[in-house]
Write a protein that holds these residues in place. Structure first.
Motif, PDB file in Angstrom:
ATOM      1  N   VAL A   1       0.822  -1.200  -0.083  1.00 36.16           N
ATOM      2  CA  VAL A   1      -0.042   0.015   0.003  1.00 36.16           C
ATOM      3  C   VAL A   1       0.790   1.195   0.197  1.00 36.16           C
ATOM      4  N   ARG A   2       0.244   2.261  -0.630  1.00 37.71           N
ATOM      5  CA  ARG A   2       1.124   3.572  -0.613  1.00 37.71           C
ATOM      6  C   ARG A   2      -0.031   4.563  -0.805  1.00 37.71           C
ATOM      7  N   GLU A   3       0.414   5.825  -0.233  1.00 36.43           N
ATOM      8  CA  GLU A   3      -0.852   6.936  -0.376  1.00 36.43           C
ATOM      9  C   GLU A   3      -0.237   7.681  -1.594  1.00 36.43           C
ATOM     10  N   CYS A   4      -1.253   8.170  -2.360  1.00 38.78           N
ATOM     11  CA  CYS A   4      -1.182   9.160  -3.642  1.00 38.78           C
ATOM     12  C   CYS A   4      -1.001  10.643  -2.685  1.00 38.78           C
ATOM     13  N   THR A   5       0.151  10.909  -3.324  1.00 34.15           N
ATOM     14  CA  THR A   5       0.473  12.405  -2.598  1.00 34.15           C
ATOM     15  C   THR A   5      -0.132  13.755  -3.284  1.00 34.15           C
ATOM     16  N   GLY A   6      -1.097  13.236  -4.414  1.00 29.54           N
ATOM     17  CA  GLY A   6      -1.710  14.336  -4.931  1.00 29.54           C
ATOM     18  C   GLY A   6      -1.977  14.152  -6.512  1.00 29.54           C
ATOM     19  N   CYS A   7      -3.149  14.014  -7.194  1.00 23.23           N
ATOM     20  CA  CYS A   7      -3.274  13.686  -8.466  1.00 23.23           C
ATOM     21  C   CYS A   7      -4.555  14.272  -8.874  1.00 23.23           C
ATOM     22  N   PRO A   8      -4.863  14.320 -10.241  1.00 18.04           N
ATOM     23  CA  PRO A   8      -6.141  14.786 -10.664  1.00 18.04           C
ATOM     24  C   PRO A   8      -7.481  13.758 -10.067  1.00 18.04           C
ATOM     25  N   LEU A   9      -6.999  12.405  -9.977  1.00 16.76           N
ATOM     26  CA  LEU A   9      -8.081  11.577  -9.462  1.00 16.76           C
ATOM     27  C   LEU A   9      -8.488  12.305  -7.887  1.00 16.76           C
ATOM     28  N   CYS A  10      -7.499  12.691  -7.202  1.00 14.74           N
ATOM     29  CA  CYS A  10      -7.768  13.032  -5.812  1.00 14.74           C
ATOM     30  C   CYS A  10      -8.859  14.310  -5.793  1.00 14.74           C
ATOM     31  N   GLN A  11      -8.838  14.903  -6.834  1.00 14.10           N
ATOM     32  CA  GLN A  11      -9.699  16.214  -6.528  1.00 14.10           C
ATOM     33  C   GLN A  11     -10.856  15.842  -7.498  1.00 14.10           C
ATOM     34  N   LYS A  12     -11.442  14.772  -7.804  1.00 12.44           N
ATOM     35  CA  LYS A  12     -12.500  14.483  -8.813  1.00 12.44           C
ATOM     36  C   LYS A  12     -13.609  13.763  -7.833  1.00 12.44           C
ATOM     37  N   LYS A  13     -13.099  13.330  -6.932  1.00  9.29           N
ATOM     38  CA  LYS A  13     -14.324  12.828  -5.982  1.00  9.29           C
ATOM     39  C   LYS A  13     -15.541  12.394  -6.587  1.00  9.29           C
TER      40      LYS A  13
END
Length: 292
Positions: free
Chosen positions: A280-292
């Protein structure tokens, strides 16, 4: 000379040290105080006495009692509280081994208002005020106090608080042990399961729901998950159970958590990290994270 005698069956050295420090504070206020030790049977005593010429103020006795009460309340909430907790755990839960009893002890301290760093919280400060008030009331009528007897007969409410803290601590310990056993079982399932997918993106959504995406970041649609979803959604939807069950069925080699910092990590996220340790790793920020 006016004096107060404090007796105990244990830790007379701590009482001597704590009272000695408190008496130095009294001397700074112009009061001359002496400490003497004696013993009677299994009890040791430290007597604190105001020497002649130690002060002419009318409130000298109240000041003297206040310093004694402050010292004793600190000792009771410090050394004696830990001894009492350990005694309760050892006597009532003798079937746990030493390491387990130590864990229960730590949980009990947490219920009594101690933080992870051991610092006292507001709950302990409230305890101290109540105990100090009772010691002051006792010393207004008595010039001798035996710590163990005072705790047993005059601090019954406090002892009940300790007993309840231990009971809650045992419940916490058993729940944590069951959780760890559950985690080990899930890890075993994952280890023996053949990975069905290489990568799964877990997108956290508002309201506690999740969205699973494949390595192309498209919604994951797999035929053999349909029956699983039907079983899990039969009744009230539990998104967390659905997520864990789906990931275990897929046994992905890699998991990326998006929006991992959207609020504190809850139990399901901690479970994922434990069960899929190293995957497991955490995304540090990408377009997906802002699409909810």
């Amino acid at each position: 000379m006016t004096g107060i005698s404090i007796g105990t069956a244990r830790h007379i050295d701590l009482i001597r040290f704590r009272l000695g420090r408190e008496m130095k504070n009294l001397e700074k206020e112009g009061l001359k105080v002496s400490l003497k030790e004696s013993s009677a049977g299994r009890f040791n005593f430290v007597s604190c006495q105001i020497m002649p010429g130690g002060g002419q103020r009318e409130d000298i006795q109240a000041i003297f009692r206040h310093h004694i009460a402050r010292s004793l309340s600190d000792l009771i909430l410090g050394q004696w509280q830990q001894l009492l907790l350990k005694d309760m755990i050892r006597e009532n839960y003798y079937y746990f081994n030493e390491e387990e009893r130590q864990n229960i002890f730590k949980y009990a301290l947490g219920h009594l208002g101690y933080g992870k760093s051991g610092q006292k919280g507001g709950y302990q400060r409230l305890f101290k005020k109540k105990i100090m008030d009772k010691i002051l009331d006792f010393l207004r009528q008595n010039n001798q106090i035996i710590v163990e007897g005072f705790i047993r007969f005059r601090l019954k409410d406090y002892m009940e608080e300790l007993e309840q803290a231990v009971e809650r601590a045992v419940d916490d310990f058993l729940m944590e042990r069951e959780y760890q056993e559950f985690i080990q079982l899930l890890k075993y399932f994952v280890e023996i399961q053949e990975s069905r997918v290489e990568l799964v993106h877990v997108l956290r959504l508002p309201g506690g729901a999740f969205r699973l995406l494949d390595d192309q970041k498209q919604v994951l649609r797999v035929d053999y998950l349909e029956n699983l979803f039907i079983d899990l959604t039969d009744g009230e939807i539990n998104y967390e159970d659905m997520l864990i069950s789906t990931l275990i069925t897929l046994a992905p080699k890699h998991i990326v958590i998006h929006n991992a910092d959207s609020g504190q990590k809850n139990t399901v996220m901690e479970t994922i990290y434990l069960v899929f340790w190293g995957r497991v790793r955490e995304c540090t920020g990408c377009p997906l994270c802002q699409k909810k």
